[in-house]
Design a protein around this motif. Structure first.
Motif, PDB file in Angstrom:
ATOM      1  N   VAL A  25      -7.573   2.894  -6.586  1.00 22.04           N
ATOM      2  CA  VAL A  25      -8.361   2.988  -5.355  1.00 22.04           C
ATOM      3  C   VAL A  25      -7.502   3.655  -4.300  1.00 22.04           C
ATOM      4  N   LEU A  26      -8.028   4.712  -3.713  1.00 16.74           N
ATOM      5  CA  LEU A  26      -7.323   5.446  -2.664  1.00 16.74           C
ATOM      6  C   LEU A  26      -8.052   5.220  -1.352  1.00 16.74           C
ATOM      7  N   GLU A  27      -7.298   4.869  -0.324  1.00 18.86           N
ATOM      8  CA  GLU A  27      -7.913   4.706   0.996  1.00 18.86           C
ATOM      9  C   GLU A  27      -7.248   5.646   1.972  1.00 18.86           C
ATOM     10  N   CYS A  28      -8.028   6.140   2.930  1.00 17.92           N
ATOM     11  CA  CYS A  28      -7.458   7.070   3.897  1.00 17.92           C
ATOM     12  C   CYS A  28      -6.542   6.313   4.861  1.00 17.92           C
ATOM     13  N   ASP A  29      -5.712   7.060   5.545  1.00 18.62           N
ATOM     14  CA  ASP A  29      -4.739   6.460   6.450  1.00 18.62           C
ATOM     15  C   ASP A  29      -5.444   5.825   7.651  1.00 18.62           C
ATOM     16  N   LYS A  54       0.799  -1.230   0.000  1.00 22.32           N
ATOM     17  CA  LYS A  54       0.000   0.000   0.000  1.00 22.32           C
ATOM     18  C   LYS A  54       0.837   1.287   0.000  1.00 22.32           C
ATOM     19  N   PRO A  55       1.346   1.690  -1.137  1.00 21.48           N
ATOM     20  CA  PRO A  55       2.134   2.918  -1.219  1.00 21.48           C
ATOM     21  C   PRO A  55       1.345   4.137  -0.704  1.00 21.48           C
ATOM     22  N   VAL A  56       2.064   5.070  -0.101  1.00 21.35           N
ATOM     23  CA  VAL A  56       1.422   6.219   0.540  1.00 21.35           C
ATOM     24  C   VAL A  56       1.629   7.473  -0.303  1.00 21.35           C
ATOM     25  N   ILE A  57       0.587   8.282  -0.387  1.00 17.82           N
ATOM     26  CA  ILE A  57       0.739   9.585  -1.038  1.00 17.82           C
ATOM     27  C   ILE A  57       1.121  10.574   0.056  1.00 17.82           C
ATOM     28  N   ILE A  58       2.385  11.005   0.066  1.00 18.83           N
ATOM     29  CA  ILE A  58       2.822  11.829   1.188  1.00 18.83           C
ATOM     30  C   ILE A  58       2.755  13.321   0.894  1.00 18.83           C
ATOM     31  N   GLY A  59       2.593  13.672  -0.352  1.00 21.76           N
ATOM     32  CA  GLY A  59       2.493  15.102  -0.645  1.00 21.76           C
ATOM     33  C   GLY A  59       1.718  15.338  -1.922  1.00 21.76           C
ATOM     34  N   SER A  60       1.006  16.447  -1.994  1.00 22.81           N
ATOM     35  CA  SER A  60       0.288  16.752  -3.227  1.00 22.81           C
ATOM     36  C   SER A  60       0.224  18.260  -3.410  1.00 22.81           C
ATOM     37  N   TYR A  61       0.057  18.677  -4.646  1.00 23.84           N
ATOM     38  CA  TYR A  61       0.048  20.111  -4.942  1.00 23.84           C
ATOM     39  C   TYR A  61      -0.770  20.349  -6.199  1.00 23.84           C
ATOM     40  N   SER A 109       5.229   7.344  -1.843  1.00 26.94           N
ATOM     41  CA  SER A 109       6.381   6.772  -1.159  1.00 26.94           C
ATOM     42  C   SER A 109       5.992   5.450  -0.513  1.00 26.94           C
ATOM     43  N   SER A 110       7.006   4.663  -0.127  1.00 29.07           N
ATOM     44  CA  SER A 110       6.709   3.369   0.480  1.00 29.07           C
ATOM     45  C   SER A 110       6.341   3.525   1.953  1.00 29.07           C
ATOM     46  N   LYS A 111       6.765   4.610   2.570  1.00 34.07           N
ATOM     47  CA  LYS A 111       6.422   4.791   3.986  1.00 34.07           C
ATOM     48  C   LYS A 111       5.973   6.230   4.238  1.00 34.07           C
ATOM     49  N   GLY A 112       5.336   6.417   5.390  1.00 28.96           N
ATOM     50  CA  GLY A 112       4.842   7.740   5.719  1.00 28.96           C
ATOM     51  C   GLY A 112       3.372   7.702   6.084  1.00 28.96           C
ATOM     52  N   VAL A 113       2.828   8.888   6.311  1.00 27.16           N
ATOM     53  CA  VAL A 113       1.416   8.977   6.670  1.00 27.16           C
ATOM     54  C   VAL A 113       0.683   9.681   5.542  1.00 27.16           C
ATOM     55  N   GLY A 114      -0.514   9.194   5.259  1.00 30.64           N
ATOM     56  CA  GLY A 114      -1.302   9.826   4.211  1.00 30.64           C
ATOM     57  C   GLY A 114      -2.191   8.817   3.530  1.00 30.64           C
ATOM     58  N   PRO A 115      -2.953   9.255   2.546  1.00 35.41           N
ATOM     59  CA  PRO A 115      -3.826   8.335   1.818  1.00 35.41           C
ATOM     60  C   PRO A 115      -2.993   7.262   1.115  1.00 35.41           C
ATOM     61  N   ARG A 116      -3.564   6.064   1.026  1.00 34.37           N
ATOM     62  CA  ARG A 116      -2.812   4.961   0.440  1.00 34.37           C
ATOM     63  C   ARG A 116      -3.450   4.492  -0.859  1.00 34.37           C
ATOM     64  N   ILE A 117      -2.599   4.055  -1.766  1.00 30.46           N
ATOM     65  CA  ILE A 117      -3.104   3.470  -3.005  1.00 30.46           C
ATOM     66  C   ILE A 117      -3.174   1.968  -2.779  1.00 30.46           C
ATOM     67  N   THR A 118      -4.370   1.411  -2.809  1.00 29.43           N
ATOM     68  CA  THR A 118      -4.496  -0.005  -2.477  1.00 29.43           C
ATOM     69  C   THR A 118      -4.662  -0.890  -3.705  1.00 29.43           C
ATOM     70  N   MET A 119      -5.275  -0.338  -4.751  1.00 29.18           N
ATOM     71  CA  MET A 119      -5.475  -1.165  -5.946  1.00 29.18           C
ATOM     72  C   MET A 119      -5.354  -0.285  -7.181  1.00 29.18           C
ATOM     73  N   ALA A 120      -5.041  -0.907  -8.290  1.00 32.42           N
ATOM     74  CA  ALA A 120      -5.041  -0.169  -9.551  1.00 32.42           C
ATOM     75  C   ALA A 120      -5.551  -1.089 -10.645  1.00 32.42           C
ATOM     76  N   ASP A 122      11.839   3.993  -3.951  1.00 30.40           N
ATOM     77  CA  ASP A 122      11.251   4.398  -2.689  1.00 30.40           C
ATOM     78  C   ASP A 122      10.275   5.561  -2.840  1.00 30.40           C
ATOM     79  N   THR A 123      10.676   6.561  -3.612  1.00 35.41           N
ATOM     80  CA  THR A 123       9.860   7.774  -3.711  1.00 35.41           C
ATOM     81  C   THR A 123       9.714   8.173  -5.175  1.00 35.41           C
ATOM     82  N   ILE A 124       8.479   8.333  -5.610  1.00 35.77           N
ATOM     83  CA  ILE A 124       8.223   8.683  -7.002  1.00 35.77           C
ATOM     84  C   ILE A 124       7.281   9.880  -7.048  1.00 35.77           C
ATOM     85  N   VAL A 125       7.577  10.840  -7.933  1.00 38.90           N
ATOM     86  CA  VAL A 125       6.682  11.983  -8.117  1.00 38.90           C
ATOM     87  C   VAL A 125       5.851  11.745  -9.381  1.00 38.90           C
TER      88      VAL A 125
END
Lengths: 118, 375, 152
Positions: free
Chosen positions: B328-332, B12-19, B172-183, B128-131
């Motif tokens: 699919v995005l799921e909240c933390d 479950k990769p995490v979305i740690i930042g958005s703009y 990113s693979s770690k952190g807090v935030g919404p997670r991508i669970t499926m695609a 680890d981290t992709i934009v």
């Protein structure tokens, strides 16, 4: 008084264009092409001049008039120059308009910039 | 008979930042208060609209990295795409960054495409981290796909307005935030629509196909999601999608909506709504991301659609194929148990804050609004 | 073979369904506006023509019309440059496309749009992206007409 005829006939021709836009979804380039060819045909069959006599700007200002002068130029040049006239006549008669459009477009595109829509 | 199109992420990769960054017309639209940055004009201080689009993408990428509170050197890869030929906005924006770049083209579906690819790479523990970023600009799209801006022609009632805006997020693979669970990766679907002014109808079948594949592969139903949102089908396209899904025996209820349809207010003369890469990208990275962070939305199915057309192909009489990718995005976990009553209170409070934000922007249009994160 | 027939039928059904689904807008207001604006542009043309003949009574009718069109082309080109013509067009549709001013607009607007690609490859090359077909079709048609007149 003839301004009424100018208004009515000019308006009618433009409305024909709008009908084409609404019901056939064609783009503005195709509309212009259609009307130029209509103008050429009207002149070729000799219908343009009788209409022009009372409609004046009502038919000369729409692009139909442009098509008609192309045809008119070609026909009269054929009479004086023969085959060469068919080549030169059309553009000779409309050279003023085309050159003006090119010249002003060039000048204004140097001065102005296209703005975004909102 | 069916092949599996869905990837279910174990880590479950995490979305740690958005703009998100938008133009002035978009700011006046329905999502106005949620965007991070509003441009003073469509030129963004650049000489041409193409250059403005590149700068927009660059700003969005920098903003997302800042929002994630990481260093640019932590980023492994940039996934980006846009609508222009040879995706120049993305690649030219990428030349100013010191990380690897992978260009994608999925037309208006690029946001989900890039996020799905990024999540797959991260889930495989390769990077680890992709934009991920994408954007579009009304004036550049108009020139490429339609007519010069100053040409005096009328827009048909099915036409859509390309959103001027760009969005970016850091996965990113770690952190807090919404997670991508499926695609769910979509197939290219063509139902023979050839009207370039009716993109919604051309893309709706692709959305249907991906949606069916998603529900089939994951054994979920529309009721499992708080929000099912398509990208830019517009008013007409989303109505068509509802009809198409009904024919397949799936009823899309109130939790279904379309970014393009919601984007502009009614008196903004956009006919069928917004479109373009920027449409779904800015909505996801502002509105939806905020609601996911606060826990108001628990599970969101985000499925932007793209019309894979070019003027050359349509002029040669080809029809318009569409593609749709879903994530699919799921909240933390930390906000998962927030009760709805609590969040709705928070919502009222947010609205007040937004109002103050709105007035502060009107004072100085180019003011950075920091999205108020709740965790 | 069977499957391709199926797809053809499906596409046809889908397209029919979409056509039925497209919101129908009222045609009358736009027809009225195009009539109004088209009529007004023609009247302006007539006014210019009358003024020219008033000031230069010795001018041949043909040249007076040529000058009239040049003035109209100038006005339309200028309005395009300052970003007004597209707003008229949005409102009038055919009313501002069919007159010669629409021809002028369709030459000036791509010239403005492609300005950033430079004078040669931008302005000069792209100037006729929309109006080119008008000149080509007009010249071809007038040549054919001339040729027919030559032989009859």
């Amino acid at each position: 008084m003839y301004y009424l005829w100018v208004f009515l006939i000019g308006g009618f021709i433009c409305t024909l264009g709008q009908v084409l836009i609404i019901y056939t979804n064609i783009t503005s380039a195709r509309i212009l092409v259609t009307f130029v060819i209509i103008g050429v045909l009207l002149e070729a069959f000799g219908i343009f001049d009788p209409i022009s006599a009372f409609a004046k700007a009502g038919i000369n200002v729409p692009i139909i008039g442009f098509g008609a002068s192309l045809a008119k130029g070609a026909i009269s040049a054929v009479e004086s120059k023969g085959l060469l006239g068919a080549f030169t006549g059309g553009l000779e008669a409309t050279a003023g308009g085309i050159a003006a459009a090119i010249f002003f477009a060039f000048i204004f595109s140097l001065i102005f910039k296209s703005k975004t829509k909102s | 008979m069916y092949t599996n199109q869905t990837v279910i992420f174990k880590n479950k990769p995490v979305i740690i930042g958005s703009y998100s960054i938008v133009g002035p017309k978009e700011w006046k639209g329905n999502f106005g208060p949620y965007f991070n940055y509003v441009m003073k004009d469509d030129c963004f201080g650049e000489k041409s609209y193409e250059k403005a689009e590149m700068k927009m993408l660059k700003t969005a990428i920098v903003g997302a990295i800042e929002d994630a509170k990481i260093k640019a050197s932590d980023v492994n890869l940039l996934l980006s795409g846009d609508l222009l030929n040879q995706i120049i906005s993305s690649s030219y924006a990428a030349r100013d960054f010191d990380f690897a770049f992978l260009g994608l083209f999925g037309a208006c579906s690029t946001m989900a495409e890039s996020m799905a690819v990024a999540a797959s790479i991260i889930d495989g523990k390769e990077f680890d981290t992709i934009v991920c970023s994408t954007g579009s600009h009304f004036s550049t799209a108009e020139r490429q796909f339609r007519f010069p801006l100053e040409l005096g022609n009328q827009r048909p009632p099915t036409s859509q307005w390309t959103v001027t805006g760009a969005g970016a997020c850091v996965i990113s693979s770690k952190g807090v935030g919404p997670r991508i669970t499926m695609a769910t990766f979509g197939k290219v679907i063509d139902f023979g629509v050839n009207d370039v002014n009716d993109m919604g109808a051309a893309m709706a079948p692709a959305a249907m196909d991906t949606m069916l594949a998603h529900f089939r592969d994951t054994k979920t139903t529309p009721d499992d999601y708080d929000l099912i949102v398509t990208g830019d089908l517009g008013k007409l396209g989303s109505e068509i999608l509802i009809d198409l899904m009904e024919d397949q025996g799936i009823k899309l209820g109130l939790n279904y909506n379309d970014c393009g349809q919601m984007y502009y207010t009614r008196n903004q003369n956009t006919f069928s709504g917004g479109s373009g890469c920027g449409c779904s990208a800015t909505v996801l990275n502002s509105f939806i991301m905020k609601k996911l962070r606060s826990g108001e939305y628990k599970k969101v199915l985000f499925m932007p659609t793209g019309a894979l057309m070019s003027t050359t192909a349509t002029q040669q009489g080809e029809t318009i194929p569409g593609v749709c990718h879903a994530i699919v995005l799921e909240c933390d976990e930390s906000v998962k148990n927030i009760k709805i009553s609590q969040t709705s209170n928070r919502n009222v409070k947010n609205k007040k804050e937004e109002k103050t934000n709105r007035t502060s922007i009107s004072k100085s249009n180019e003011k950075n609004i920091k999205s108020n994160r709740l965790n | 073979m069977d499957k391709s027939m199926d797809i053809k039928k499906r596409n046809e059904m889908y397209n029919n369904y979409v056509q039925a689904k497209i919101p129908k807008t009222k045609a009358w207001p736009s027809l009225f506006y195009s009539f109004l604006v088209g009529g007004i542009i023609c009247c302006i043309g007539q006014g210019i023509n009358d003024l020219i003949l008033l000031w230069f009574p010795n001018m041949a009718e043909q040249s007076a019309w040529a000058y009239t069109l040049i003035v109209l082309i100038f006005i339309a080109s200028f309005l395009t440059g300052i970003g007004v013509y597209d707003k008229i067009g949005k409102f009038a549709g055919g009313g501002s496309i069919v007159p010669i001013t629409g021809f002028s607009n369709s030459i000036t607007s791509p010239a403005l749009e492609y300005k950033h690609e430079g004078i040669i490859y931008g302005i000069c090359v792209k100037m006729f992206t929309i109006a080119g077909p008008v000149i080509v079709s007009g010249v071809v048609a007038s040549f054919i007409v001339g040729l027919i007149y030559l032989f009859i």
